[in-house]
Scaffold this motif. Structure first.
Motif, PDB file in Angstrom:
ATOM      1  N   LYS A 166       0.829  -1.204   0.000  1.00 40.53           N
ATOM      2  CA  LYS A 166       0.000   0.000   0.000  1.00 40.53           C
ATOM      3  C   LYS A 166       0.862   1.251   0.000  1.00 40.53           C
ATOM      4  CE  LYS A 166      -3.587  -2.523   2.464  1.00 40.53           C
ATOM      5  NZ  LYS A 166      -4.315  -2.724   3.740  1.00 40.53           N
ATOM      6  N   THR A 167       0.490   2.221  -0.833  1.00 42.39           N
ATOM      7  CA  THR A 167       1.264   3.452  -0.953  1.00 42.39           C
ATOM      8  C   THR A 167       0.359   4.665  -0.803  1.00 42.39           C
ATOM      9  OG1 THR A 167       0.996   3.391  -3.368  1.00 42.39           O
ATOM     10  CG2 THR A 167       3.025   2.442  -2.450  1.00 42.39           C
ATOM     11  N   VAL A 168       0.936   5.732  -0.255  1.00 40.63           N
ATOM     12  CA  VAL A 168       0.223   6.995  -0.082  1.00 40.63           C
ATOM     13  C   VAL A 168       1.113   8.119  -0.587  1.00 40.63           C
ATOM     14  CG1 VAL A 168      -0.949   8.540   1.526  1.00 40.63           C
ATOM     15  CG2 VAL A 168      -0.846   6.105   2.011  1.00 40.63           C
ATOM     16  N   ALA A 169       0.549   9.031  -1.379  1.00 40.98           N
ATOM     17  CA  ALA A 169       1.305  10.175  -1.867  1.00 40.98           C
ATOM     18  C   ALA A 169       0.611  11.470  -1.463  1.00 40.98           C
ATOM     19  CB  ALA A 169       1.450  10.117  -3.386  1.00 40.98           C
ATOM     20  N   LEU A 170       1.383  12.398  -0.917  1.00 45.41           N
ATOM     21  CA  LEU A 170       0.878  13.730  -0.618  1.00 45.41           C
ATOM     22  C   LEU A 170       1.059  14.593  -1.863  1.00 45.41           C
ATOM     23  CD1 LEU A 170      -0.176  15.468   1.814  1.00 45.41           C
ATOM     24  CD2 LEU A 170       2.181  16.244   2.068  1.00 45.41           C
ATOM     25  N   VAL A 171       0.024  15.348  -2.226  1.00 39.54           N
ATOM     26  CA  VAL A 171       0.133  16.251  -3.373  1.00 39.54           C
ATOM     27  C   VAL A 171      -0.250  17.661  -2.941  1.00 39.54           C
ATOM     28  CG1 VAL A 171      -0.318  14.490  -5.101  1.00 39.54           C
ATOM     29  CG2 VAL A 171      -2.223  15.773  -4.158  1.00 39.54           C
ATOM     30  N   SER A 172       0.434  18.639  -3.513  1.00 39.62           N
ATOM     31  CA  SER A 172       0.099  20.029  -3.219  1.00 39.62           C
ATOM     32  C   SER A 172      -0.926  20.564  -4.209  1.00 39.62           C
ATOM     33  CB  SER A 172       1.366  20.895  -3.266  1.00 39.62           C
ATOM     34  OG  SER A 172       1.978  20.806  -4.552  1.00 39.62           O
ATOM     35  N   ASP A 173      -1.018  19.928  -5.365  1.00 44.27           N
ATOM     36  CA  ASP A 173      -1.955  20.349  -6.407  1.00 44.27           C
ATOM     37  C   ASP A 173      -3.073  19.322  -6.533  1.00 44.27           C
ATOM     38  OD1 ASP A 173      -3.319  21.202  -8.608  1.00 44.27           O
ATOM     39  OD2 ASP A 173      -1.594  21.221  -9.970  1.00 44.27           O
ATOM     40  N   PRO A 174      -4.281  19.660  -6.063  1.00 39.54           N
ATOM     41  CA  PRO A 174      -5.410  18.713  -6.114  1.00 39.54           C
ATOM     42  C   PRO A 174      -5.726  18.213  -7.518  1.00 39.54           C
ATOM     43  CG  PRO A 174      -5.950  20.617  -4.761  1.00 39.54           C
ATOM     44  CD  PRO A 174      -4.670  20.947  -5.471  1.00 39.54           C
ATOM     45  N   LYS A 175      -5.354  18.985  -8.540  1.00 36.12           N
ATOM     46  CA  LYS A 175      -5.643  18.595  -9.912  1.00 36.12           C
ATOM     47  C   LYS A 175      -4.877  17.337 -10.333  1.00 36.12           C
ATOM     48  CE  LYS A 175      -6.512  23.394 -11.335  1.00 36.12           C
ATOM     49  NZ  LYS A 175      -6.056  24.505 -12.192  1.00 36.12           N
ATOM     50  N   LYS A 176      -3.820  17.011  -9.588  1.00 37.01           N
ATOM     51  CA  LYS A 176      -3.007  15.840  -9.925  1.00 37.01           C
ATOM     52  C   LYS A 176      -3.553  14.550  -9.304  1.00 37.01           C
ATOM     53  CE  LYS A 176       1.241  18.602 -10.177  1.00 37.01           C
ATOM     54  NZ  LYS A 176       2.572  18.837  -9.576  1.00 37.01           N
ATOM     55  N   THR A 177      -4.549  14.690  -8.449  1.00 36.27           N
ATOM     56  CA  THR A 177      -5.045  13.531  -7.701  1.00 36.27           C
ATOM     57  C   THR A 177      -5.469  12.388  -8.613  1.00 36.27           C
ATOM     58  OG1 THR A 177      -5.788  14.955  -5.882  1.00 36.27           O
ATOM     59  CG2 THR A 177      -6.765  12.752  -6.023  1.00 36.27           C
ATOM     60  N   GLU A 178      -6.292  12.675  -9.603  1.00 39.02           N
ATOM     61  CA  GLU A 178      -6.797  11.633 -10.495  1.00 39.02           C
ATOM     62  C   GLU A 178      -5.663  10.944 -11.244  1.00 39.02           C
ATOM     63  OE1 GLU A 178     -10.025  11.016 -14.138  1.00 39.02           O
ATOM     64  OE2 GLU A 178      -9.841  12.965 -13.149  1.00 39.02           O
ATOM     65  N   PHE A 179      -4.678  11.733 -11.700  1.00 35.06           N
ATOM     66  CA  PHE A 179      -3.540  11.167 -12.420  1.00 35.06           C
ATOM     67  C   PHE A 179      -2.751  10.209 -11.529  1.00 35.06           C
ATOM     68  CE2 PHE A 179       1.037  11.444 -13.463  1.00 35.06           C
ATOM     69  CZ  PHE A 179       1.008  10.833 -14.708  1.00 35.06           C
ATOM     70  N   PHE A 180      -2.550  10.590 -10.263  1.00 40.34           N
ATOM     71  CA  PHE A 180      -1.810   9.737  -9.334  1.00 40.34           C
ATOM     72  C   PHE A 180      -2.531   8.406  -9.142  1.00 40.34           C
ATOM     73  CE2 PHE A 180       1.576  12.056  -6.762  1.00 40.34           C
ATOM     74  CZ  PHE A 180       1.854  12.961  -7.769  1.00 40.34           C
ATOM     75  N   TYR A 181      -3.863   8.462  -9.029  1.00 41.51           N
ATOM     76  CA  TYR A 181      -4.624   7.216  -8.888  1.00 41.51           C
ATOM     77  C   TYR A 181      -4.455   6.340 -10.134  1.00 41.51           C
ATOM     78  CZ  TYR A 181      -7.108   8.328  -4.560  1.00 41.51           C
ATOM     79  OH  TYR A 181      -7.430   8.589  -3.250  1.00 41.51           O
ATOM     80  N   LYS A 182      -4.482   6.981 -11.309  1.00 39.02           N
ATOM     81  CA  LYS A 182      -4.323   6.228 -12.550  1.00 39.02           C
ATOM     82  C   LYS A 182      -2.953   5.563 -12.646  1.00 39.02           C
ATOM     83  CE  LYS A 182      -7.580   8.872 -15.408  1.00 39.02           C
ATOM     84  NZ  LYS A 182      -7.741   9.766 -16.571  1.00 39.02           N
TER      85      LYS A 182
END
Length: 227
Positions: A102-118
């Motif tokens: 299991k991995t977790v990533a912190l992002v500062s730009d919410p717009k990147k959230t979907e890309f990270f999931y993909k």
């Protein structure tokens, strides 16, 4: 209902200092084993003072550093650097090369959230306190893939450093001239984390955890720092 941990999970925290220290202390108190990777030597020296915390000096986005840290024995990897791209690389390396479950990533730009999931990241969050909240729940161990919405991507949390010359320095919270939908959720001062009240005073060297609508973030930072 009580949850029982049958064995100590091993958690890897990569990058950051204040948020990593806070998470590490919380996790250790709850019985987890924790490894921290940080590329700032001074931060590593400070973190190494925490009993039972394993600290590795190096860049967690480099495979050989993760290998040295024993990433292949980790149950959960959490990337908390200030760089979104580094967090993605760290999580992908842990997931694909070291087979971390299991991995977790912190992002500062919410717009990147979907890309990270993909890209296969199990959980993507853009708020320090959301990460802490997830870890505090035992359900985190069983279902990491649950998404935590934060205002549909319209709200963000930012760390703002207050210099000697910053407009916010030496002011009380109620004296700050902030946009309407912006609040200061926490003050990080040295080794302490404080939840502010209206009469709490901000000092040079403090780091403020600011919660705001994303379209107000730049203006709020400008009013606090003058930059």
């Amino acid at each position: 209902m009580k949850y029982i941990i049958s064995e100590k999970k091993l958690i890897l925290l990569a990058g950051g200092f204040h948020k990593v220290k806070s998470l590490a202390l919380s996790l250790i108190r709850k019985g987890y084993r924790v490894i921290v990777i940080n590329k700032n030597y001074a931060d590593c020296h400070s973190l190494a003072q925490i009993q039972a915390l394993e600290v590795i000096y190096g860049d967690a986005s480099k495979p050989f550093v993760l290998e040295e840290a024993g990433a292949d024995r980790v149950d959960i990897a959490i990337a908390l650097t200030q760089n979104d791209e580094d967090n993605l690389v760290i999580c992908e390396l842990c997931k694909k090369k070291f087979l971390v479950e299991k991995t977790v990533a912190l992002v500062s730009d919410p717009k990147k959230t979907e890309f990270f999931y993909k890209m296969g990241i199990d959980s993507v969050v853009c708020a320090i306190n959301v990460v802490a909240g997830i870890i505090e729940q035992q359900a985190f161990m069983d279902e990491m893939a649950t998404r935590i919405p934060l205002g549909s991507g319209k709200v963000g949390i930012t760390e703002v450093y207050i210099s000697q010359a910053a407009p916010a320095a030496k002011k009380k919270i109620w004296e700050l001239d902030l946009p309407r939908d912006t609040i200061i959720g926490c003050i990080l001062r040295g080794e302490e984390s404080m939840i502010p009240r209206g009469d709490s005073r901000i000092f040079p060297g403090d780091t403020l955890v600011m919660i705001s609508l994303t379209d107000q973030e730049k203006e709020a930072i400008h009013r606090l720092t003058g930059k």
